[in-house]
Design a protein around this motif. Structure first.
Motif, short mmCIF file in Angstrom:
data_model
loop_
_atom_site.label_atom_id
_atom_site.label_comp_id
_atom_site.label_asym_id
_atom_site.label_seq_id
_atom_site.Cartn_x
_atom_site.Cartn_y
_atom_site.Cartn_z
N ILE A 60 -9.72 -16.05 -3.26
CA ILE A 60 -9.29 -14.75 -3.78
C ILE A 60 -8.10 -14.94 -4.70
O ILE A 60 -7.08 -15.51 -4.30
N GLU A 61 -8.25 -14.44 -5.92
CA GLU A 61 -7.17 -14.48 -6.91
C GLU A 61 -6.15 -13.41 -6.54
O GLU A 61 -6.52 -12.25 -6.27
N ILE A 62 -4.88 -13.81 -6.54
CA ILE A 62 -3.79 -12.92 -6.17
C ILE A 62 -2.87 -12.73 -7.38
O ILE A 62 -2.56 -13.71 -8.08
N HIS A 115 -5.11 -19.71 -4.50
CA HIS A 115 -5.96 -18.61 -4.05
C HIS A 115 -5.75 -18.36 -2.57
O HIS A 115 -5.46 -19.29 -1.81
N GLU A 116 -5.96 -17.13 -2.16
CA GLU A 116 -6.09 -16.85 -0.74
C GLU A 116 -7.46 -17.38 -0.33
O GLU A 116 -8.43 -17.27 -1.08
N ALA A 137 -12.47 -11.95 -5.96
CA ALA A 137 -12.85 -13.09 -5.12
C ALA A 137 -14.13 -13.71 -5.65
O ALA A 137 -15.02 -13.00 -6.13
N ASN A 163 -1.04 -8.98 -4.69
CA ASN A 163 -2.21 -8.12 -4.51
C ASN A 163 -3.48 -8.87 -4.89
O ASN A 163 -3.50 -9.64 -5.85
N ARG A 164 -4.53 -8.62 -4.14
CA ARG A 164 -5.84 -9.21 -4.44
C ARG A 164 -6.40 -8.61 -5.74
O ARG A 164 -6.33 -7.41 -5.95
N GLU A 198 -16.04 -10.53 5.71
CA GLU A 198 -14.71 -11.13 5.82
C GLU A 198 -14.34 -11.36 7.28
O GLU A 198 -13.80 -12.39 7.63
N TYR A 232 -11.17 -6.09 -6.48
CA TYR A 232 -10.26 -5.37 -5.60
C TYR A 232 -9.42 -4.37 -6.38
O TYR A 232 -9.11 -4.59 -7.55
N ASN A 273 -5.83 -3.85 -2.90
CA ASN A 273 -6.21 -4.81 -1.86
C ASN A 273 -7.47 -4.42 -1.09
O ASN A 273 -7.71 -4.94 0.00
#
Length: 159
Positions: free
Chosen positions: A141-143, A129-130, A152, A148-149, A28, A54, A57
């Motif tokens: 990344i699905e939030i 997504h993030e 991904a 909160n994550r 990351e 995750y 997070n």
């Protein structure tokens, strides 16, 4: 003797988990610090290579795609199309629509898809997504609703 074996086994598990978490953090960090050379950083073809799960997070699990499974995304400056092949499943999976990148947020709005995806699109067309992106890799990344994550999808550039 049993206690010693148990301690060695437990230590091995802990060390292997720390190594994976460290590897994930390094991945990351590398993606966040790369210089992106394009106005459209996602433009091109990408293949899914793995996932992160995750909790609070933090990555608690990471795994690669299974043998024969393929998911490819293709981005133009404004459009996205993706397809998924699962060898043991005859169901078709694909989607098409537009997308935007705003800072670290990727939003895809799907217009149509395969029969299974069309059912999902009827309920939800917009997917946010993030985004963590590098020159040759990205994670979406699905939030959850609390920010909160959850998980991904990790991709590598193939063109």
């Amino acid at each position: 003797m049993k206690n010693l074996c148990f301690i060695i086994l437990l230590s091995s598990i802990i060390l292997s988990c720390d190594g994976r978490d460290s590897k994930v953090k390094n991945h990351e960090l590398e993606m966040r610090t790369e210089t992106i050379d394009s106005e459209h950083p996602l433009e091109g073809a990408w293949e899914l290579v793995g996932y992160y799960n995750y909790l609070d997070n933090k990555v608690i699990d990471s795994f690669e795609t299974t043998k024969g499974y393929r998911q490819v995304k293709m981005y133009t400056p404004s459009r996205v199309m993706w397809s998924k092949h699962i060898p043991q499943d005859s169901t078709e999976w694909f989607g098409y629509g537009n997308y935007t990148v705003d800072g670290d947020e990727l939003t895809e709005v799907l217009e149509y898809g395969s029969e299974m995806m069309s059912k999902i699109i009827e309920e939800k067309k917009e997917f946010k997504h993030e985004l963590i992106i590098g020159n040759d890799s990205f994670s979406q990344i699905e939030i959850d609703e609390d920010g909160n994550r959850i998980y991904a999808e990790n991709y590598k550039r193939i063109e």
